[in-house]
Structures are given as C-alpha cells and as structure tokens.
Write an enzyme that holds these catalytic residues in place. Structure first.
Site, PDB file in Angstrom:
ATOM      1  N   HIS A 412     -35.218 -36.131-108.649  1.00  0.00           N
ATOM      2  CA  HIS A 412     -34.660 -36.442-107.331  1.00  0.00           C
ATOM      3  C   HIS A 412     -35.785 -36.835-106.362  1.00  0.00           C
ATOM      4  CE1 HIS A 412     -31.818 -35.693-103.857  1.00  0.00           C
ATOM      5  NE2 HIS A 412     -32.975 -35.489-103.244  1.00  0.00           N
ATOM      6  N   GLU A 413     -36.816 -35.983-106.273  1.00  0.00           N
ATOM      7  CA  GLU A 413     -37.904 -36.255-105.326  1.00  0.00           C
ATOM      8  C   GLU A 413     -38.667 -37.519-105.722  1.00  0.00           C
ATOM      9  OE1 GLU A 413     -37.867 -34.807-102.564  1.00  0.00           O
ATOM     10  OE2 GLU A 413     -36.527 -33.174-103.097  1.00  0.00           O
ATOM     11  N   HIS A 416     -37.124 -40.547-104.219  1.00  0.00           N
ATOM     12  CA  HIS A 416     -37.594 -40.831-102.857  1.00  0.00           C
ATOM     13  C   HIS A 416     -38.957 -41.518-102.897  1.00  0.00           C
ATOM     14  CE1 HIS A 416     -34.486 -38.845-100.614  1.00  0.00           C
ATOM     15  NE2 HIS A 416     -34.738 -37.648-101.100  1.00  0.00           N
ATOM     16  N   HIS A 419     -38.775 -45.121-103.727  1.00  0.00           N
ATOM     17  CA  HIS A 419     -38.232 -45.854-102.576  1.00  0.00           C
ATOM     18  C   HIS A 419     -39.375 -46.154-101.600  1.00  0.00           C
ATOM     19  CE1 HIS A 419     -34.692 -46.051 -99.449  1.00  0.00           C
ATOM     20  NE2 HIS A 419     -35.180 -47.243 -99.739  1.00  0.00           N
TER      21      HIS A 419
END
Length: 629
Positions: A412-413, A416, A419
C-alpha cells in the site's frame, strides 16, 4: 534480512544534514533553513506583484509554494519521527512559523490581485496549457477558502483561526500517539510482559490487535482507548474552530469547505446506502488464519524483491539500495532506495524507515519530503519521500518477517511512493500525491489488489529457511479470510466516514463527541460501543482527512474498477502498466481526478458503478464459501 537488490555506485558526498540538506546537521539548522525560505518567499512575493499577467505568474507562485514546502514538508516528517527530542522540537517550531507565513500569504490581497489579473485575462488564459491553467485555479482556490474576499478585520481573524487550528491539530496528533499508563497490579501477572514497564506502571501504546491472546487485546483496548480529558477538549476545540473558520469564509459547515474541488463535490451525496450496509453486515463470519504460519514466507527481503520484480515488469522500474552519508538519516536502520527507470534513468529517492523504535508513532505512512518540479534551469527537481512502517527487527536466527497484514501495508505505502516518483509534473504544487484526497488513495489501494493476487505473491513468497514457495492452498485460505474481513472492514470504513462527516457537519454538535461515536457505531457498525472508551481521541486521520475520510471509500471503488478492468486478467501486463502510468500516475494533481479515471477505464463511471464496485468485492461466492466452511 540482507537486502539483495543491486547497489548503485554513488558519488562521494561530504558529511551531510538530514536528507542531504546541508543546514540540517543539527537542530539549530531548522531555524536557518526556515529563515532562508522566508527570505526567498518575500522576494518571490514582490516579484509576483510586479510581473504582468502570463504563465510566468504561475511559475512564481509555484516557486513560492516550493520554497515553503521544502522546509515545511521535511519538518512535518521530522517532528514526529526523529528520535532526538531537540530535532523534533526544532522541526515543530519551523512548521509553525512556515504555517503562519502560508496563512498570511493566503490572505495577502496584493499577491492575490496578481493572480486574479491573470485569471481575468481571457487571451492569456486561453494560451495556457491545461495543467498551468489548473494550477492557477488551484492557487486561487487557496485564497478563496482562506477568506481573501473578506474585509481586513475578518481576514486577520481568519489568519488567527487558521494558526489556532494548526496548533490544535499538532496537539491532537501528538495526543493520538501518547501511551496510557496503568498501575501494573490491575492486570493479571501472566499478560504484563506484553506492555512496557515504567516503575509500578505499565505503558499501553497501542491496541495490540495482532496479539493472539484475547485478554491482552481486551486490556489494551480498554486502557489505550480510555478517555483523556485534555485530548477530549482539544478535539472539541478543533472541531469548533474549524466550524467557525468555515462560516467566517462563507461556508455552512467545515464539510462544505473541505469538499470543494474533490470528486464528491457535495456532502449531501452519500454514495453507499443503508441497504448496502445491511447486505455487508450479514456477511460477518469469523474465518481465522494464523499469521504465524505465513510470516516465514514473507521475509522483508523477499517482499522487496517481489515489489522490485512487479515494478520492473509493469513499469520498467527498478529499486536500488544506495549508501547513505553520515548525518543524512535519523536512525542507522534507514535504507535509501534509488528509483531508476530503464530508459529515463533516476526518478527519485525513497527512504525506508521500516523498523520499530522507541517513541516512533505506530502507524504506516508515506511522507513527501520534497516534491518534484521542473526547475528554472530546465533540470528536474527529483522527488524524495519517506515510507514509514513499524516492522520487527531481524534476530540472530531469522530475518525481519512480515505478517500478511504487514505485507499488504508495505505494498500500500509503496503505491503512494510510486505515485510520488511518477507524478512528474512541471509544478511542485500538484506533484505526485498532491492531488484531491479522494484520488490520493487510489494508487495505494490498487497495490493491495496486487498483494492479494496469487500470481503476484507466488513470484516472491519463499520460506526464509528452505526457499519453498507458499503453497497454493495457504494462499487461497488467506484470500478467503481477506474477503470475509473485507465486509467487516468496509463497514468499519463507512462508520469512520460517517462519524467524520457528522463531526464536521452542523455545529454546535447536538451531543458530546463520545455520545455521537456511540450512536454512529451502533447504527453503522456491527460491534457495540465499549463503555468508558473514546476511540475518536485516537483517530489521527481527523487531522489530515478532516471531513474527507469518505475519500478512502471513493478511492477503494476506483481502485477496484481499475483492478478488475485492467489488471485482473494479467497483473504483469506491461501495456496496462504504461497506460496506468500515463493516464493516472503521471498527472499528480494536475488534472481533474474524474478525467484520469475516465482515461484509464475508457468510460465515465456513474454513482451506481462506484457502489457496485464496493459491494461486488465483498460478494464473490459468499454463499458457497459459507456453506463450505
């Protein structure tokens, strides 16, 4: 867990400050960095006010934003994560001073005038590219929600309220992490070793949700969530101040002010209905897996290899471990990764702060330390981010092993972080994850779908002793338990989102925040409220996501649609990876989220599509699955 990734040679650098910022080799350096930023911003303000309408205005505003953010973003991270109190204190002071400057600039009439002239000049506006136009509008929007249209006295009042809110946010955030103490004799002897002892007291610093012992979890829940009077009044004051600010600048409630510029647009359009919830509630089934059986297959090295391999197949990107210089990191177990594209070269840096240490907040998060942007000299300012997790250290007999939940959080991290690396915009103001909140979680939640796919997991999950792959039956059990938990998790997310909307809705609140919590929990969440607890006092997202927590559900819906349409058939499809980069990651916040979603899905989703996407994730073969188990 030795890192097996290839290393890149680095040019010899002098002994440095944090993140290579020369001033930050000692706490006092924050003052220096801050003063430099404030000086630079004053010169830029004068420049903006004397520049005629044109694209250069947007450039100057972005430089101004960059000068302040370069210090504020870094300080935002240091003030919560640095082990040295003097560094934390200096960083907090810098945050406050820069925050004060930002609030003053957001109500600076002359500065706003230079932007307004640009926006009013149809000829010039018509000649700007869409990204520049959007960035100009976003800067204008910051002026408007800060009360630029008010008279001088009210503007001053707005600035002071904003500064008060910054301070309350800081105080509330600190309070969400503080441990609660209890006399150790209150707890049965055989569970005391789970908590840190301090004289005759035990410190309870979290919920211990992963602990197999029911009694430990119950004790932690009741003690950690025991209401603290100071934290309670801090929250009440924060909510009241946010409401006053919203009304002062012309909105009914803080929720109305917060939702401007997002995909949802209006607090009245609640996406998911009571009927959908009832359907979700019926599906709560206990389906246990023992995380301990899975951990040996998820060593940190294996998981990082898995991410490296996935990014290289989907996007042509590799992660390389890089040597850090003295003083560059705040703890010796930090790893620095260079993110390198096979044709475009170095894209940026990820600092991995992965391990537990005393005083480190127990939460997984991604921080932008420096945003990417095109510099005046034509070079690209590389983005720098930190990923913070709380993994156990390796031991003599075993590397760091992750539970399935930790592995999913790592993915999940990393979503980010990618991105941030790939949102290579011209303007720092919209770089990477600096996009509307309800789009910001899409790339990270999408990575969870990869983390839960057998084809992906099978590429890297290997037993750290034998090298044996994770048996398929274990993976399917894991996925099934995930689906069952998904219903409960979805309900929990909805409960959080509704609570957040009520807290930021019409004031004065009809009841205390705890009574509202109890009522909302009983209506929207399957588990009853436990007396003498106040979970909202630990809800740190009320600071960063005030009135926007619903955006987590919006993002989950979008991620679900993207996964099903684009990656479920082949999670390693390079062409899809490139489309995903081009349509969704590359724009950062420089394009309307809904347009990015349309570009990726090649159609425009309706409200029904959003709801269906959320519910269909929960729905797969539930009946048969319950019958089987």
């Amino acid at each position: 867990g030795r890192d097996t990734r290839r290393s890149r040679p680095t040019p010899e650098l002098r002994s440095q400050g944090l993140f290579g910022v020369p001033e930050l080799s000692c706490p006092e350096g924050f003052q220096e960095a801050q003063d430099k930023a404030l000086q630079e911003s004053e010169q830029l303000v004068q420049k903006a006010c004397s520049t005629p309408p044109g694209p250069e205005i947007v450039m100057i505003f972005d430089q101004l934003s960059d000068a302040l953010c370069r210090v504020a973003d870094l300080a935002d991270f240091v003030k919560i994560a640095h082990p040295d109190f003097a560094f934390r204190e200096a960083a907090e002071e810098a945050c406050r001073n820069i925050g004060t400057m930002v609030e003053k600039l957001n109500t600076d009439v002359e500065l706003c005038q230079s932007l307004r002239q640009l926006l009013a000049d149809e000829v010039v506006m018509g000649s700007l590219d869409p990204e520049t136009r959007r960035v100009a509008e976003l800067f204008m929007f910051d002026f408007e929600i800060s009360g630029i249209h008010l008279d001088e006295e009210k503007r001053k009042k707005a600035v002071n309220l904003n500064i008060k809110i910054l301070d309350l946010c800081n105080e509330f955030l600190t309070g969400t992490h503080l441990p609660n103490k209890i006399d150790k004799h209150v707890l049965p002897e055989h569970i005391r070793y789970n908590f840190t002892a301090e004289g005759n007291y035990l410190q309870v610093a979290g919920l211990h949700a992963d602990c197999p012992d029911d009694l430990v979890r119950e004790a932690a829940y009741k003690i950690f969530l025991y209401p603290n009077a100071e934290q309670l009044s801090c929250l009440e004051e924060l909510l009241a101040s946010r409401n006053s600010l919203a009304q002062l600048v012309g909105y009914n409630t803080f929720a109305h002010r917060a939702l401007q510029g997002t995909m949802a647009k209006n607090p009245g359009r609640r996406c998911v209905t009571q009927k959908d919830f009832e359907m979700m509630t019926k599906m709560k089934v206990k389906y246990d897996i023992d995380p301990g059986l899975y951990c040996p297959f998820f060593s940190l090295g294996a998981c990082m290899e898995g991410l490296n391999s996935l990014f290289s197949q989907l996007l042509g990107i590799s992660l390389y471990a890089e040597q850090t210089q003295r003083g560059e990191v705040w703890s010796e177990d930090i790893r620095k990764l260079a993110v390198v594209h096979e044709n475009e070269g170095l894209l940026g840096y990820i600092y991995c702060d992965f391990f537990q240490r005393p005083n480190k907040p127990h939460q997984d998060c991604h921080f932008t330390v420096r945003g990417g942007r095109l510099r005046e000299n034509g070079e690209y300012q590389l983005p720098v981010v930190v990923l913070m997790l709380s993994l156990p250290h390796s031991t003599r007999s075993a590397p760091t092993l992750l539970s399935p939940g930790m592995m999913e959080n790592l993915f999940h991290e990393m979503g980010h972080a990618m991105h941030s690396m790939l949102g290579r915009t011209r303007y720092q103001h919209v770089t990477g994850t600096r996009c509307p909140t309800d789009f910001a979680e899409v790339p990270s939640i999408l990575m969870e779908y990869f983390a839960n796919d057998y084809r992906v997991v099978n590429q890297f999950a290997r037993h750290y002793k034998t090298g044996q792959p994770l048996p398929k039956s274990m993976v399917s059990r894991l996925c099934e338990s995930k689906k069952v938990c998904a219903a409960a998790d979805m309900q929990l997310q909805v409960f959080y989102a509704v609570l957040d909307q009520i807290y930021h809705g019409k004031h004065p609140l009809k009841r205390s925040t705890t009574e509202i919590l109890k009522e909302t929990q009983e209506k929207f969440y399957g588990l009853p409220y436990v007396p003498n607890t106040a979970w909202q006092l630990r809800f740190s997202h009320l600071v960063g996501y005030g009135a926007k927590y619903y955006s987590y559900l919006m993002s989950r819906a979008v991620a679900s649609m993207v996964w099903k349409q684009c990656f479920a058939q082949d999670p390693f499809d390079r062409a899809m990876g490139e489309r995903y980069r081009r349509e969704m990651l590359a724009h950062g916040g420089g394009k309307e989220p809904i347009l990015m979603v349309q570009g990726m899905l090649q159609k425009s989703p309706s409200v029904e599509d959003f709801v269906d996407a959320l519910v269909s994730d929960l729905d797969q073969d539930f009946e048969t699955f319950i019958m089987d188990s």
